[in-house]
Design an enzyme around this catalytic site. Structure first.
Site, mmCIF file in Angstrom:
data_model
loop_
_atom_site.group_PDB
_atom_site.id
_atom_site.type_symbol
_atom_site.label_atom_id
_atom_site.label_comp_id
_atom_site.label_asym_id
_atom_site.label_seq_id
_atom_site.Cartn_x
_atom_site.Cartn_y
_atom_site.Cartn_z
ATOM 1 N N LYS A 182 42.534 39.525 38.796
ATOM 2 C CA LYS A 182 41.458 38.898 38.067
ATOM 3 C C LYS A 182 42.144 38.934 36.692
ATOM 4 O O LYS A 182 42.328 37.957 35.841
ATOM 5 C CB LYS A 182 40.090 38.939 38.190
ATOM 6 C CG LYS A 182 39.475 39.008 39.608
ATOM 7 C CD LYS A 182 38.165 39.229 39.447
ATOM 8 C CE LYS A 182 37.722 40.864 39.267
ATOM 9 N NZ LYS A 182 38.379 41.774 40.362
ATOM 10 N N ARG A 233 28.618 39.280 39.525
ATOM 11 C CA ARG A 233 28.865 40.255 40.515
ATOM 12 C C ARG A 233 27.700 40.511 41.640
ATOM 13 O O ARG A 233 27.993 40.882 42.630
ATOM 14 C CB ARG A 233 29.366 41.656 40.025
ATOM 15 C CG ARG A 233 30.620 41.800 40.290
ATOM 16 C CD ARG A 233 31.183 43.308 39.481
ATOM 17 N NE ARG A 233 32.140 43.911 39.688
ATOM 18 C CZ ARG A 233 33.062 44.137 38.921
ATOM 19 N NH1 ARG A 233 33.439 43.358 38.219
ATOM 20 N NH2 ARG A 233 34.139 45.020 39.317
ATOM 21 N N ARG A 277 48.567 50.698 39.401
ATOM 22 C CA ARG A 277 48.241 49.906 38.211
ATOM 23 C C ARG A 277 48.262 51.105 36.789
ATOM 24 O O ARG A 277 47.684 52.012 37.035
ATOM 25 C CB ARG A 277 46.689 49.659 38.069
ATOM 26 C CG ARG A 277 46.308 48.792 36.842
ATOM 27 C CD ARG A 277 45.077 48.156 36.874
ATOM 28 N NE ARG A 277 43.973 48.650 37.710
ATOM 29 C CZ ARG A 277 43.028 47.931 38.088
ATOM 30 N NH1 ARG A 277 43.042 46.687 37.947
ATOM 31 N NH2 ARG A 277 41.888 48.698 38.499
ATOM 32 N N ARG A 325 43.184 53.985 35.334
ATOM 33 C CA ARG A 325 41.807 53.934 34.960
ATOM 34 C C ARG A 325 41.243 55.063 35.626
ATOM 35 O O ARG A 325 41.700 55.580 36.957
ATOM 36 C CB ARG A 325 41.330 52.549 35.358
ATOM 37 C CG ARG A 325 41.345 51.681 34.241
ATOM 38 C CD ARG A 325 40.920 50.315 34.759
ATOM 39 N NE ARG A 325 40.106 49.999 35.696
ATOM 40 C CZ ARG A 325 39.653 49.040 36.342
ATOM 41 N NH1 ARG A 325 40.111 47.905 35.905
ATOM 42 N NH2 ARG A 325 38.507 48.677 37.063
ATOM 43 N N ARG A 338 34.644 50.864 45.860
ATOM 44 C CA ARG A 338 34.563 49.501 45.072
ATOM 45 C C ARG A 338 34.694 48.363 46.077
ATOM 46 O O ARG A 338 33.947 47.056 45.958
ATOM 47 C CB ARG A 338 35.640 49.249 44.020
ATOM 48 C CG ARG A 338 35.000 50.383 42.598
ATOM 49 C CD ARG A 338 36.242 50.624 41.734
ATOM 50 N NE ARG A 338 37.071 49.570 41.406
ATOM 51 C CZ ARG A 338 38.139 49.703 40.720
ATOM 52 N NH1 ARG A 338 38.751 50.991 40.849
ATOM 53 N NH2 ARG A 338 38.848 48.585 40.439
HETATM 54 P P1 AP5 Z 1 44.387 43.349 38.056
HETATM 55 O O1 AP5 Z 1 44.734 42.083 37.274
HETATM 56 O O2 AP5 Z 1 44.007 44.430 37.116
HETATM 57 O O3 AP5 Z 1 43.299 43.080 39.073
HETATM 58 P P2 AP5 Z 1 41.694 42.930 38.950
HETATM 59 O O4 AP5 Z 1 41.119 41.755 40.040
HETATM 60 O O5 AP5 Z 1 41.409 42.703 37.356
HETATM 61 O O6 AP5 Z 1 41.117 44.432 39.523
HETATM 62 P P3 AP5 Z 1 40.010 45.224 38.720
HETATM 63 O O7 AP5 Z 1 40.295 46.727 39.513
HETATM 64 O O8 AP5 Z 1 40.090 45.020 37.330
HETATM 65 O O9 AP5 Z 1 38.737 44.742 39.103
HETATM 66 P P4 AP5 Z 1 37.231 45.472 39.445
HETATM 67 O O10 AP5 Z 1 36.566 44.217 39.761
HETATM 68 O O11 AP5 Z 1 37.246 46.276 40.153
HETATM 69 O O12 AP5 Z 1 37.070 46.015 37.864
HETATM 70 P P5 AP5 Z 1 36.101 45.682 36.535
HETATM 71 O O13 AP5 Z 1 36.960 46.109 35.539
HETATM 72 O O14 AP5 Z 1 35.794 44.434 36.752
HETATM 73 O O15 AP5 Z 1 45.374 43.721 38.939
HETATM 74 C C1 AP5 Z 1 45.553 45.027 39.698
HETATM 75 C C2 AP5 Z 1 46.985 45.629 39.852
HETATM 76 O O16 AP5 Z 1 48.018 44.911 40.561
HETATM 77 C C3 AP5 Z 1 47.666 45.475 38.410
HETATM 78 O O17 AP5 Z 1 48.582 46.713 38.245
HETATM 79 C C4 AP5 Z 1 48.427 44.327 38.446
HETATM 80 O O18 AP5 Z 1 49.645 44.515 37.593
HETATM 81 C C5 AP5 Z 1 48.945 44.001 39.862
HETATM 82 N N1 AP5 Z 1 49.082 42.643 40.127
HETATM 83 C C6 AP5 Z 1 48.101 41.539 39.815
HETATM 84 N N2 AP5 Z 1 48.552 40.422 40.487
HETATM 85 C C7 AP5 Z 1 49.666 40.754 41.314
HETATM 86 C C8 AP5 Z 1 50.481 40.223 42.334
HETATM 87 N N3 AP5 Z 1 50.195 38.863 42.325
HETATM 88 N N4 AP5 Z 1 51.294 40.825 42.854
HETATM 89 C C9 AP5 Z 1 51.396 42.078 42.751
HETATM 90 N N5 AP5 Z 1 50.854 42.762 41.766
HETATM 91 C C10 AP5 Z 1 49.950 42.207 41.085
HETATM 92 O O19 AP5 Z 1 35.026 46.466 37.024
HETATM 93 C C11 AP5 Z 1 35.010 47.920 36.728
HETATM 94 C C12 AP5 Z 1 33.701 48.578 37.064
HETATM 95 O O20 AP5 Z 1 32.860 48.005 35.993
HETATM 96 C C13 AP5 Z 1 33.046 48.014 38.320
HETATM 97 O O21 AP5 Z 1 33.323 48.923 39.318
HETATM 98 C C14 AP5 Z 1 31.575 48.248 37.925
HETATM 99 O O22 AP5 Z 1 31.169 49.671 37.674
HETATM 100 C C15 AP5 Z 1 31.457 47.937 36.462
HETATM 101 N N6 AP5 Z 1 31.112 46.453 36.222
HETATM 102 C C16 AP5 Z 1 31.872 45.459 35.806
HETATM 103 N N7 AP5 Z 1 31.588 44.371 35.622
HETATM 104 C C17 AP5 Z 1 30.277 44.290 36.145
HETATM 105 C C18 AP5 Z 1 29.198 43.647 36.547
HETATM 106 N N8 AP5 Z 1 29.311 42.217 36.463
HETATM 107 N N9 AP5 Z 1 27.888 43.934 37.086
HETATM 108 C C19 AP5 Z 1 27.995 45.360 37.331
HETATM 109 N N10 AP5 Z 1 28.999 46.192 37.075
HETATM 110 C C20 AP5 Z 1 30.072 45.918 36.503
HETATM 111 MG MG MG Z 2 40.296 43.432 35.919
#
Ligand code: AP5
Ligand code: MG
Length: 218
Positions: free
Chosen positions: A13, A88, A123, A156, A167
Site C-alpha cells: 500500500k 480499517r 522491509r 519498524r 497484524r
Molecule cells: P509496503 O508498501 O511498506 O506495504 P504496506 O501495505 O504499506 O504494509 P504496512 O506494513 O505498512 O501495512 P500495515 O497496514 O500493517 O501498516 P500501517 O502503517 O498502515 O511494502 C512492504 C515491503 O514490501 C517493503 O519492504 C516494500 O519495499 C516491499 N514491496 C512492496 N511492493 C512489493 C512488490 N510488488 N514486490 C516485492 N516487494 C514489494 O499500520 C501500522 C499500525 O498502525 C497498525 O497495525 C495499527 O496499530 C495502526 N493503525 C494504522 N491505521 C489504523 C487505522 N485506520 N485504524 C486503527 N489502527 C490503525
Molecule cells: Mg504502509
C-alpha cells in the site's frame, strides 16, 4: 480524486501510494505513518498508541477518525487525497460516509500471507519521511541508507514475525469485511472498486493501477 488503498500488511500500500500520489498530485494520508510520527515526537497521542501498535492491534476508531477528519481539512487535500491504511474497520468506513466524505475509487491489493511475511521481514524504512525499501526487492543504492538524505534506515518496531502474524489475523477479522462493504457500495454506483494482484512486481502493479485509474503517463 479520492482513493482508498485496502490490503493486508505488506501488500505494498505504502509503495503504490507514493507512486499514485506523485501521478495525481494528491497527498498520501497514511494513518500508520501519522501514528508513527506521533510516537517519534512523543506527543500525548504517540504515548497513547505505542503499546497497541507494537502489539499489532488496531488503535481505537474514534482516535483514528478524529485524526483523519482533522487532516483532510488541510489545503493540500482540496483536489483529493489517497487513504493508505484507512479505513480499517466498518465503523471507520461508516464514519466517513456519515461525514459525507465521498470516495471515488477503492483499490483492494491482494497478496497471500507467505509473501507478506517475506516482504515485511526485509522491509527497511527512512523514519523521517516514511520512504520504504526492501533489502532484496527494492534495495536502496547504498545498503541501509536512504537514497535522498543519506540517513540510516531502520526496521519498524511492529515488523517482528510474530507481530506480523497478529497484524494479518487482525486484518482478516476487522479489515477484510470492508471488501464486502465497498463492493456493495460500488454495486449501488457510489464509487468504483477494483481488485489488484499484489503478488506481482512493483512495476507490474504500478501498470495495473495506472490502467484501472487511467493515470497519466510520465
Ligand atoms: P509496503 O508498501 O511498506 O506495504 P504496506 O501495505 O504499506 O504494509 P504496512 O506494513 O505498512 O501495512 P500495515 O497496514 O500493517 O501498516 P500501517 O502503517 O498502515 O511494502 C512492504 C515491503 O514490501 C517493503 O519492504 C516494500 O519495499 C516491499 N514491496 C512492496 N511492493 C512489493 C512488490 N510488488 N514486490 C516485492 N516487494 C514489494 O499500520 C501500522 C499500525 O498502525 C497498525 O497495525 C495499527 O496499530 C495502526 N493503525 C494504522 N491505521 C489504523 C487505522 N485506520 N485504524 C486503527 N489502527 C490503525
Ligand atoms: Mg504502509
Amino acid at each position: 480524486m479520492r482513493l482508498i488503498l485496502l490490503g493486508p500488511p505488506g501488500a505494498g500500500k505504502g509503495t503504490q501510494a507514493a507512486f499514485v500520489c506523485r501521478k495525481l498530485v494528491v497527498p498520501q494520508i497514511s494513518t500508520g505513518e501519522m501514528l508513527r510520527s506521533a510516537i517519534a515526537a512523543r506527543t500525548p497521542l504517540g504515548l497513547q498508541v505505542q503499546r497497541v501498535m507494537d502489539a499489532g492491534e488496531l488503535v481505537a476508531d474514534d482516535t483514528i477518525v478524529d485524526l483523519v477528519k482533522q487532516r483532510i481539512l488541510a489545503d493540500d487535500c482540496e483536489n483529493g487525497f489517497l487513504f493508505d491504511g484507512f479505513p480499517r474497520t466498518i465503523p471507520q468506513a461508516e464514519a466517513l460516509a456519515e461525514a459525507n466524505i465521498a470516495i471515488d475509487h477503492v483499490l483492494e491489493i491482494r497478496v497471500p500471507d507467505d509473501i507478506v511475511v517475506m516482504r515485511i521481514s526485509g522491509r527497511r524504512v527512512h523514519e523521517a519521511s516514511g520512504r520504504t525499501y526492501h533489502v532484496r526487492f527494492n534495495p536502496p543504492r547504498v545498503e541501509d541508507t536512504d537514497d535522498h538524505t543519506g540517513e540510516a534506515l531502520i526496521q519498524r518496531d511492529d515488523d517482528r514475525e510474530d507481530t506480523v502474524r497478529e497484524r494479518l489475523r487482525v486484518y482478516r477479522q476487522q479489515t477484510q469485511p470492508l471488501v464486502g462493504f465497498y463492493r456493495g457500495r460500488a454495486a449501488l454506483g457510489e464509487m468504483a472498486f477494483s481488485v489488484i494482484n499484489g503478488a506481482a512486481t512493483v512495476g507490474e502493479i504500478e501498470r495495473e493501477i495506472s490502467r484501472v485509474l487511467r493515470l497519466p503517463a510520465d
